[in-house]
Design a protein around this motif. Structure first.
Motif, mmCIF file in Angstrom:
data_model
loop_
_atom_site.group_PDB
_atom_site.id
_atom_site.type_symbol
_atom_site.label_atom_id
_atom_site.label_comp_id
_atom_site.label_asym_id
_atom_site.label_seq_id
_atom_site.Cartn_x
_atom_site.Cartn_y
_atom_site.Cartn_z
ATOM 1 N N MET A 38 0.840 -1.203 0.000
ATOM 2 C CA MET A 38 0.000 0.000 0.000
ATOM 3 C C MET A 38 0.873 1.250 0.000
ATOM 4 O O MET A 38 1.866 1.302 0.724
ATOM 5 N N ASN A 39 0.510 2.241 -0.833
ATOM 6 C CA ASN A 39 1.029 3.598 -0.576
ATOM 7 C C ASN A 39 -0.122 4.588 -0.474
ATOM 8 O O ASN A 39 -1.095 4.266 0.238
ATOM 9 N N ASP A 40 -0.071 5.710 -1.109
ATOM 10 C CA ASP A 40 -0.948 6.857 -0.814
ATOM 11 C C ASP A 40 -2.421 6.544 -0.519
ATOM 12 O O ASP A 40 -3.040 5.740 -1.225
ATOM 13 N N PRO A 41 -3.017 7.275 0.426
ATOM 14 C CA PRO A 41 -4.478 7.281 0.562
ATOM 15 C C PRO A 41 -5.103 7.948 -0.669
ATOM 16 O O PRO A 41 -4.575 8.939 -1.176
ATOM 17 N N TYR A 55 -6.776 3.240 -1.700
ATOM 18 C CA TYR A 55 -5.324 3.402 -1.552
ATOM 19 C C TYR A 55 -4.585 2.810 -2.738
ATOM 20 O O TYR A 55 -5.088 1.926 -3.437
ATOM 21 N N GLN A 56 -3.390 3.319 -2.943
ATOM 22 C CA GLN A 56 -2.483 2.781 -3.965
ATOM 23 C C GLN A 56 -2.114 1.365 -3.539
ATOM 24 O O GLN A 56 -1.636 1.151 -2.416
ATOM 25 N N TYR A 57 -2.281 0.409 -4.442
ATOM 26 C CA TYR A 57 -2.360 -0.991 -4.023
ATOM 27 C C TYR A 57 -1.732 -1.900 -5.067
ATOM 28 O O TYR A 57 -2.072 -1.832 -6.262
ATOM 29 N N ASN A 63 5.965 -5.135 -2.540
ATOM 30 C CA ASN A 63 6.701 -4.011 -3.107
ATOM 31 C C ASN A 63 5.817 -3.288 -4.101
ATOM 32 O O ASN A 63 4.853 -3.859 -4.620
ATOM 33 N N TRP A 64 6.160 -2.021 -4.373
ATOM 34 C CA TRP A 64 5.399 -1.234 -5.344
ATOM 35 C C TRP A 64 5.383 -1.953 -6.682
ATOM 36 O O TRP A 64 6.369 -2.585 -7.075
ATOM 37 N N GLY A 65 4.281 -1.924 -7.393
ATOM 38 C CA GLY A 65 4.177 -2.576 -8.699
ATOM 39 C C GLY A 65 2.969 -2.035 -9.428
ATOM 40 O O GLY A 65 2.586 -0.890 -9.186
ATOM 41 N N PRO A 66 2.348 -2.837 -10.301
ATOM 42 C CA PRO A 66 1.201 -2.332 -11.070
ATOM 43 C C PRO A 66 0.112 -1.800 -10.130
ATOM 44 O O PRO A 66 -0.419 -2.554 -9.314
ATOM 45 N N MET A 67 -0.149 -0.518 -10.235
ATOM 46 C CA MET A 67 -1.015 0.105 -9.239
ATOM 47 C C MET A 67 -2.495 -0.126 -9.484
ATOM 48 O O MET A 67 -3.048 0.232 -10.527
ATOM 49 N N HIS A 68 -3.131 -0.730 -8.478
ATOM 50 C CA HIS A 68 -4.577 -0.883 -8.394
ATOM 51 C C HIS A 68 -5.061 0.141 -7.369
ATOM 52 O O HIS A 68 -4.259 0.806 -6.725
ATOM 53 N N PHE A 99 -2.878 5.511 -10.805
ATOM 54 C CA PHE A 99 -2.180 6.254 -9.749
ATOM 55 C C PHE A 99 -3.181 7.031 -8.903
ATOM 56 O O PHE A 99 -4.384 6.965 -9.099
ATOM 57 N N SER A 100 -2.632 7.852 -8.012
ATOM 58 C CA SER A 100 -3.447 8.480 -6.964
ATOM 59 C C SER A 100 -4.530 9.400 -7.490
ATOM 60 O O SER A 100 -4.418 9.975 -8.574
ATOM 61 N N GLY A 101 -5.561 9.560 -6.679
ATOM 62 C CA GLY A 101 -6.672 10.432 -7.025
ATOM 63 C C GLY A 101 -7.648 10.539 -5.872
ATOM 64 O O GLY A 101 -7.322 10.203 -4.732
ATOM 65 N N TRP A 223 6.056 18.301 -7.133
ATOM 66 C CA TRP A 223 5.074 18.331 -6.050
ATOM 67 C C TRP A 223 4.011 17.275 -6.327
ATOM 68 O O TRP A 223 3.268 17.370 -7.312
ATOM 69 N N GLU A 224 3.891 16.295 -5.429
ATOM 70 C CA GLU A 224 2.921 15.216 -5.601
ATOM 71 C C GLU A 224 1.720 15.424 -4.678
ATOM 72 O O GLU A 224 1.798 16.142 -3.690
ATOM 73 N N CYS A 225 0.638 14.742 -5.017
ATOM 74 C CA CYS A 225 -0.532 14.605 -4.139
ATOM 75 C C CYS A 225 -1.013 15.917 -3.504
ATOM 76 O O CYS A 225 -1.034 16.045 -2.270
ATOM 77 N N PRO A 226 -1.421 16.895 -4.311
ATOM 78 C CA PRO A 226 -1.922 18.135 -3.711
ATOM 79 C C PRO A 226 -3.309 17.960 -3.102
ATOM 80 O O PRO A 226 -4.060 17.045 -3.470
ATOM 81 N N PHE A 285 5.763 9.483 7.017
ATOM 82 C CA PHE A 285 4.544 10.226 6.717
ATOM 83 C C PHE A 285 4.681 10.770 5.306
ATOM 84 O O PHE A 285 5.695 11.346 4.968
ATOM 85 N N TYR A 286 3.641 10.576 4.489
ATOM 86 C CA TYR A 286 3.720 11.101 3.120
ATOM 87 C C TYR A 286 2.331 11.107 2.493
ATOM 88 O O TYR A 286 1.436 10.370 2.922
ATOM 89 N N ALA A 287 2.175 11.938 1.489
ATOM 90 C CA ALA A 287 1.002 11.948 0.601
ATOM 91 C C ALA A 287 -0.338 12.012 1.336
ATOM 92 O O ALA A 287 -1.267 11.293 0.998
ATOM 93 N N PRO A 288 -0.480 12.888 2.345
ATOM 94 C CA PRO A 288 -1.752 12.925 3.062
ATOM 95 C C PRO A 288 -2.891 13.434 2.189
ATOM 96 O O PRO A 288 -2.658 14.147 1.208
ATOM 97 N N ASN A 306 7.278 6.097 4.197
ATOM 98 C CA ASN A 306 7.869 7.123 3.347
ATOM 99 C C ASN A 306 8.749 6.417 2.333
ATOM 100 O O ASN A 306 9.362 5.391 2.656
ATOM 101 N N TRP A 307 8.801 6.962 1.113
ATOM 102 C CA TRP A 307 9.586 6.296 0.058
ATOM 103 C C TRP A 307 11.017 6.033 0.492
ATOM 104 O O TRP A 307 11.635 5.063 0.067
ATOM 105 N N ASP A 308 11.568 6.914 1.316
ATOM 106 C CA ASP A 308 12.981 6.793 1.690
ATOM 107 C C ASP A 308 13.238 5.690 2.705
ATOM 108 O O ASP A 308 14.398 5.377 2.994
HETATM 109 C C1 FRU Z 1 3.169 9.524 -4.296
HETATM 110 C C2 FRU Z 1 3.055 8.907 -5.666
HETATM 111 C C3 FRU Z 1 2.020 9.633 -6.483
HETATM 112 C C4 FRU Z 1 1.596 8.602 -7.462
HETATM 113 C C5 FRU Z 1 1.648 7.348 -6.646
HETATM 114 C C6 FRU Z 1 2.018 6.118 -7.425
HETATM 115 O O1 FRU Z 1 3.550 8.662 -3.285
HETATM 116 O O2 FRU Z 1 4.324 8.914 -6.305
HETATM 117 O O3 FRU Z 1 2.487 10.833 -7.053
HETATM 118 O O4 FRU Z 1 0.321 8.860 -7.963
HETATM 119 O O5 FRU Z 1 2.588 7.555 -5.634
HETATM 120 O O6 FRU Z 1 1.820 4.962 -6.690
#
Ligand code: FRU
Length: 493
Positions: A38-41, A55-57, A63-68, A99-101, A223-226, A285-288, A306-308
């Motif tokens: 999972m990443n971003d809400p 969520y990014q799934y 690990n991160w991969g094809p995003m659902h 990706f995110s939305g 700038w990501e995820c505004p 903490f990231y992408a709130p 966090n990505w790092d």
């Molecule tokens: C932020 C981000 C977004 C993108 C998503 C991809 O963490 O890089 O910008 O939409 O993750 O999973």
């Protein structure tokens, strides 16, 4: 509604894979990924009587991969129920990721999802390029159909110089006059992030309105995820910049979170910046993303990683990725502050309370321990200024994670070096606590694998994940110099 093979496969897979993860292996009241990564809400919103959180799934691996898009619902932000995956990368325009939305309600009561479709396509020079475009899907709260005229916003609408490759993460909202707006992250010609504003009468036909705000190389790069909303009498623009350069006080290096506070000139579509701040001084903490509750609270949830630092995890974990608590935002002294949602109170079990505990050296208190715990601490000098105050949690003879406060330089340090991780890397982070005379109030929420620390009534926050074995559940205090401490401790059910 016809479902693609990709979505069917994900839904069947997650239903089976989820059974292999016992509830005990997960956080108790934070949302963790159903299975995999999972990443971003995404799409955080109130719809049909419940809070929806997508969520990014990536269901198949940790690990991160094809995003659902994964999907869960809750009535109280604490008890989450998984719903089947909402989106899979199954269309030509999103074959390389949904990706995110975000989400909004349509006038006919259906739920609208707006997300970034990613596809790698051959450019004029024959080289493959990644294209990012904004797409829509419509559904009933469980099943979603992608809009037949997708994408709804593409690179052709953008001003000269705006990147078609870095153009993502639309956050939609509906105004009182029923018009829709959305903000999206983008990269300007100078390589620096900017936020674009779009407008629509129906949620499907969009026009470019303006460049809402430009980074101009100040805060990181892209700038990501505004997110953009009114909070009391201010407008707040939240974004997550990549590649931040630390300033030693407010901003750490790496992938950060930024809140710009100011005003919004709706006619020109320009944000008028006044102040800037970080949202969280912790490690993870990231992408709130925020939503407005029916009773008017602006509530935020972030990705509690966090990505790092994604390498810091449990060995052979079956899930990776959790969300923060839902937090209410409020303004104080011109800053965006945070507190856990008031619903948290319903989890409170046994209460243990101590007032005016004066001590120096080590201190343990009967009844104060556990990994699902709420702690309210107030620490002050007894007579003279002390040198250091420490709290250890998830502690036994071998392990602990700690918060250390150094009042002489107003520094609060989070340290998970001894949490049982075998990885080197970022384990410590500092926060310069604002004006204080050695008096510090900490509101700490522990939930198995995380600590969220609200400092001085939420003026500042530190969030971090740690993966110590759950049986390790001691809590202890230590002081160099005499301190006087109040403790309120609840077991959280
Ligand atoms: C932020 C981000 C977004 C993108 C998503 C991809 O963490 O890089 O910008 O939409 O993750 O999973």
């Amino acid at each position: 509604m016809e479902m693609s093979q990709e979505l069917l496969k994900a839904r069947e897979y997650e239903e089976q894979a989820e059974k292999k993860i016992s509830a005990k292996e997960r956080p108790g009241f934070h949302l963790s990924v159903r299975t995999g990564w999972m990443n971003d809400p995404n799409g955080f919103s109130f719809y049909d009587g419940a809070y929806h959180l997508f969520y990014q799934y990536q269901p198949y691996e940790t690990n991160w991969g094809p995003m659902h898009w994964g999907h869960a619902v809750s009535k109280d932000f604490l008890h989450w129920e998984y719903l089947p995956a909402a989106l899979a990368p199954d269309a030509a325009y999103d074959k390389d990721g949904c990706f995110s939305g975000s989400a909004a309600v349509l006038p006919d009561g259906r739920q609208l999802l707006l997300y970034t479709g990613v596809s790698k396509e051959a450019g004029a020079d024959g080289k493959e390029k990644e294209i990012q475009r904004q797409c829509a899907a419509v559904g009933n709260g469980t099943d979603y159909e992608k809009y037949e005229k997708n994408p709804v916003i593409d690179g052709n609408m953008l001003p000269v110089g705006a990147s078609k490759i870095d153009f993502r993460d639309p956050k939609i909202w509906r105004e009182e006059d029923d018009r829709y707006f959305c903000v999206a992250g983008n990269r300007a010609e100078d390589g620096s992030g900017q936020i674009l504003l779009f407008e629509s009468g129906n949620g499907f036909d969009w026009n470019f309105k303006s460049v809402l705000c430009e980074n101009k190389g100040r805060f990181g790069s892209m700038w990501e995820c505004p997110d953009f909303f009114k909070l009391e009498d201010k407008w707040v623009l939240i974004t997550s910049p990549q590649d931040m350069l630390t300033d030693g006080r407010e901003y750490p290096n790496g992938n950060g979170t930024l809140a710009l506070v100011g005003a919004f000139d709706k006619a020109s579509g320009k944000f008028l910046e006044e102040t800037n701040q970080t949202l969280d001084f912790g490690i993870d903490f990231y992408a709130p993303q925020t939503t407005l509750t029916p009773d008017g609270r602006r509530v935020m949830i972030g990705w509690m990683q966090n990505w790092d630092t994604c390498g810091i995890r449990k060995e052979n974990t079956k899930w990776f990725g959790q969300m923060t608590l839902a937090r209410e935002l409020f303004m104080k002294n011109g800053r965006v502050c945070q507190r856990p949602v008031k619903e948290l109170e319903i989890l409170r079990g046994e209460k243990t309370e101590y007032r005016n505990v004066v001590f120096e050296g080590e201190k343990r208190l009967d009844g104060v321990k556990g990994r699902r715990v709420e702690l309210e601490l107030c620490i002050r000098p007894e007579k003279e200024m002390y040198h250091k105050f420490m709290i250890h949690f998830a502690e036994n003879e071998s392990f602990h994670t700690s918060l250390g406060f150094f009042p002489m330089d107003s520094r609060l340090e989070f340290d998970r070096s001894f949490s049982g991780t075998r990885r080197a890397g970022l384990h410590k982070k500092d926060c310069r606590v604002f004006e204080n005379e050695g008096e510090l109030r900490l509101h700490i929420i522990l939930d198995h694998y995380s600590a969220e620390v609200f400092i001085n009534d939420g003026e500042q926050v530190m969030t971090a994940a740690f993966y110590t074995e759950l049986a390790v559940d001691g809590i202890s205090f230590a002081a160099d110099g005499e301190v006087c401490m109040d403790v309120v401790h609840y077991q959280l059910g």
